[in-house]
Design an enzyme around this catalytic site. Structure first.
Site, short mmCIF file in Angstrom:
data_model
loop_
_atom_site.label_atom_id
_atom_site.label_comp_id
_atom_site.label_asym_id
_atom_site.label_seq_id
_atom_site.Cartn_x
_atom_site.Cartn_y
_atom_site.Cartn_z
N LYS A 1 -10.61 -0.11 10.48
CA LYS A 1 -11.06 -1.39 10.01
C LYS A 1 -11.04 -2.77 10.78
CE LYS A 1 -7.86 0.42 6.59
NZ LYS A 1 -8.63 0.93 4.89
N HIS B 1 1.01 -1.52 0.14
CA HIS B 1 -0.20 0.19 0.21
C HIS B 1 0.60 1.53 0.03
CE1 HIS B 1 -3.27 2.65 1.34
NE2 HIS B 1 -3.79 1.64 1.32
N ASP C 1 2.42 -4.36 8.05
CA ASP C 1 1.29 -3.25 7.39
C ASP C 1 0.54 -3.88 8.33
OD1 ASP C 1 -0.65 -2.20 6.84
OD2 ASP C 1 0.13 -1.37 4.50
N CYS D 1 -5.02 2.24 -3.19
CA CYS D 1 -3.47 2.92 -3.05
C CYS D 1 -1.90 1.59 -3.43
CB CYS D 1 -3.27 3.46 -2.06
SG CYS D 1 -4.80 4.44 -0.96
N GLN E 1 -5.23 -4.58 7.36
CA GLN E 1 -6.13 -5.59 6.57
C GLN E 1 -5.99 -6.88 7.62
OE1 GLN E 1 -8.37 -5.22 4.64
NE2 GLN E 1 -7.86 -2.83 4.29
C1 PLP Z 1 -3.06 -2.50 3.48
C2 PLP Z 1 -3.13 -1.04 3.83
N1 PLP Z 1 -1.92 -0.33 4.25
C3 PLP Z 1 -2.46 0.92 5.22
C4 PLP Z 1 -3.44 1.57 4.49
C5 PLP Z 1 -4.09 2.81 5.10
O1 PLP Z 1 -4.92 2.58 6.46
P1 PLP Z 1 -4.97 4.39 7.36
O2 PLP Z 1 -5.72 5.23 6.02
O3 PLP Z 1 -5.97 4.03 8.64
O4 PLP Z 1 -3.84 4.38 7.75
C6 PLP Z 1 -4.76 0.95 4.90
C7 PLP Z 1 -5.84 0.83 4.51
O5 PLP Z 1 -6.43 1.24 3.33
C8 PLP Z 1 -4.55 -0.29 3.80
O6 PLP Z 1 -5.27 -0.89 3.10
#
Ligand code: PLP
Lengths: 405, 146
Positions: A225, A122, A199, A363, A202
């Site tokens: 999430k 991401h 990360d 993203c 998810q």
């Molecule tokens: C795999 C992953 N990493 C990071 C994020 C970023 O999360 P946040 O926007 O809650 O900081 C997301 C959210 O879409 C994600 O799906």
């Protein structure tokens, strides 16, 4: 486990109509809905426990601090950290990763050092590292993945070297649903003395997390999430690493003593939590994890995987549909494309049927380029989804096919 | 509501965009990019005597952005630059609901349906935004080579 009706009663929003249709909310990877017990717990903080934390000697402040610290202990337990002090509250996964890149990264990266990130990351686990690398003269390199979405572990084992300082990987892929082999990646990172940052955006709501068994150095999370509120998240970090790191932001609460000649910093976790935190959010995060644990993570994933499998099977029987991401280990996420119909057109037509999906690059622009698609349609399942949601999705896609026939 | 957006004209232009590709002679050119969905449209113009003598576009995107580019190219070919930009203003006002006035310019009217899909207005205006930049972006000699 609660019966399904009492479960849906906890999510009033799911009973709303969208464009005249029953809402089929299949955008859970973007954010999940929040159950009433979480909303009520957050409300309770403002109504009955509102005081600033870590600063008052008065009773209310102590009670608020206790609730706040209890949430920290809940997060630590949920991810099997060895102690609550290894959990830093942030505003979300993105901030958690930035904290590591800016604090650990700027203090430790040197010219020529390598940061290895999976090709599927991401943007939240790419851009912070690019920013840090630029400042330090370090290099960011992608770890290859297969068309299926699986990580090429062999390639990683050949890439790691004494130059490798960071290996970054997402626990679960938001775009394709792939579950990555965290223990293996950590082992390869540690074999060359690199740190491994995961990360977990998810992962938390769908997969068991055991930071100690994996030996992972950092694990980044977002509450929203995982049935919790937006704007709150956490970073797990090993005590020894967190203690060695300089502060990320300065302010009140993160100091021990301040004088104009210099400042000494507080211990972890407070060193990384300057300013007044989002107390109801943090407490809501803890409540969400309690709620999910009471429901049962295995029960949740069983429901989600069953629905996702049905959706995948039905979609792949429709002409022109190509499923994207076919790893053997997946959570309840179904990503697909349809012939020459652009995902945004599919998304708009599904929306007109009350079906909420995500369309776009999720993203993950490098991943989309790797798969040779500009975008995909993603249906992501949560524990409250119903067979009717799958039916609405399939019906919607058939409507797209009819319009674009 | 949806039937209003995905009308036959849009589907037709999305499927078989008019004026798609390159031009033998180009004087102005610019690219529009919608980072939200990755749509990308490049507009090529042959401007002589302040008139858009010829126009083409290239790129990839959803049916709405391709149809809009195609419809735009048909609508402004042969028009004065000022007229074309005036048309964009009217088109923009219409699709963003700022004006109740029907465009009354033939096929362009069929995009009015995006009014009900706020997150698709960018798709419908992408080519127009590229056009606006293009008329102020004369190509240099080196860019003209294929
Ligand atoms: C795999 C992953 N990493 C990071 C994020 C970023 O999360 P946040 O926007 O809650 O900081 C997301 C959210 O879409 C994600 O799906």
């Amino acid at each position: 486990m609660m019966t399904n009706t009492s479960l849906l009663d906890q999510f009033p929003l799911l009973k709303e109509k969208v464009r005249g249709h029953r809402l089929a909310y299949l955008d859970n990877a973007a954010t999940t809905q929040k159950p009433l017990p979480v909303l009520e717990e957050m409300d309770r903080i403002y109504r009955t426990l509102n005081a600033n934390v870590h600063r008052g000697v008065h009773t209310l402040s102590q009670q608020a601090t206790d609730a706040f610290e209890e949430a920290r202990a809940k997060v630590a337990r949920f991810i099997k950290a060895s102690e609550p002090a290894e959990v830093i509250f942030t505003k979300g996964c993105t901030e958690s990763i930035n904290l590591v890149a800016q604090s650990w990264g700027l203090a430790n990266l040197k010219p020529g050092d390598e940061i290895l990130l999976s090709h599927g990351e991401h943007h939240a686990n790419i851009v912070p590292w690019q920013l840090a690398a630029e400042r330090c003269g370090a290099v960011v390199r992608p770890i290859p993945i297969f068309e299926s979405g699986e990580l090429d572990l062999k390639a990683l084992s050949e890439m790691v070297s004494s130059k490798t300082k960071v290996v970054g990987i997402k626990h679960v892929c938001n775009a394709l649903g792939t579950i990555n082999p965290i223990a293996e990646v950590v082992r390869l990172a540690h074999s060359v003395g690199a740190i491994c940052i995961v990360d977990g955006a998810q992962g938390l709501a769908h997969e068991p997390v055991d930071v100690q068994a994996w030996g992972v150095d950092f694990y980044a999370m977002s509450a929203h999430k995982t049935y919790g509120p937006m704007g709150v998240g956490a970073l797990y970090g090993k005590r020894s690493l967190l203690e060695s790191m300089p502060p990320f932001m300065g302010g009140g609460d993160m100091i021990r003593t301040v004088s104009f000649d210099g400042t000494t910093f507080n211990e972890i976790p407070n060193k990384f939590e300057p300013g007044t935190p989002n107390v109801p959010g943090v407490v809501g995060f803890g409540a969400a994890l309690d709620w999910l644990a009471a429901f049962g993570l295995p029960q949740a994933t069983a429901i989600e995987n069953d629905l996702a499998d049905r959706a995948a099977a039905e979609l792949s029987s429709l002409p022109g549909v190509v499923l994207r991401g076919t790893a053997s280990q997946k959570v309840g996420i179904v990503s697909f494309t349809l012939d020459s119909v652009h995902p945004h057109d599919i998304g708009t037509i599904l929306d007109s049927e009350g079906v909420a999906v995500r369309t776009g690059h999720h993203c993950c622009m490098p991943l989309m380029r790797r798969l040779n698609v500009p975008a995909t349609v993603r249906a992501s399942f949560a524990l409250y989804n119903q067979p009717e949601d799958v039916e609405a999705l399939i019906k919607g896609v058939q409507k797209v096919q009819k319009i674009f026939a | 509501m949806l039937n209003e957006l995905y009308q036959e004209t849009i589907l037709d232009h999305g499927r078989k965009p008019r004026n798609f590709g390159l031009l033998p002679m180009v004087t102005h050119c610019a690219e529009g990019h919608n980072p939200l969905c990755g749509d990308q449209i490049r507009v090529h113009l042959l401007i002589e005597d302040d008139t858009i003598q010829d126009i083409s576009f290239e790129g990839c995107g959803c049916a709405i952005s391709l149809a809009s580019a195609s419809l735009m190219s048909s609508a402004i070919k042969g028009k004065k630059v000022g007229e074309a930009l005036g048309l964009f203003e009217r088109f923009h006002a219409t699709v963003t609901n700022a004006s109740d006035e029907e465009l009354g310019i033939g096929d362009l009217d069929c995009l009015i349906g995006v009014r009900d899909h706020a997150n698709r207005i960018k798709c419908a205006t992408l080519a127009w935004h590229a056009l606006k930049v293009a008329v102020q972006s004369p190509v240099t000699q080196s860019q003209e080579l294929p």
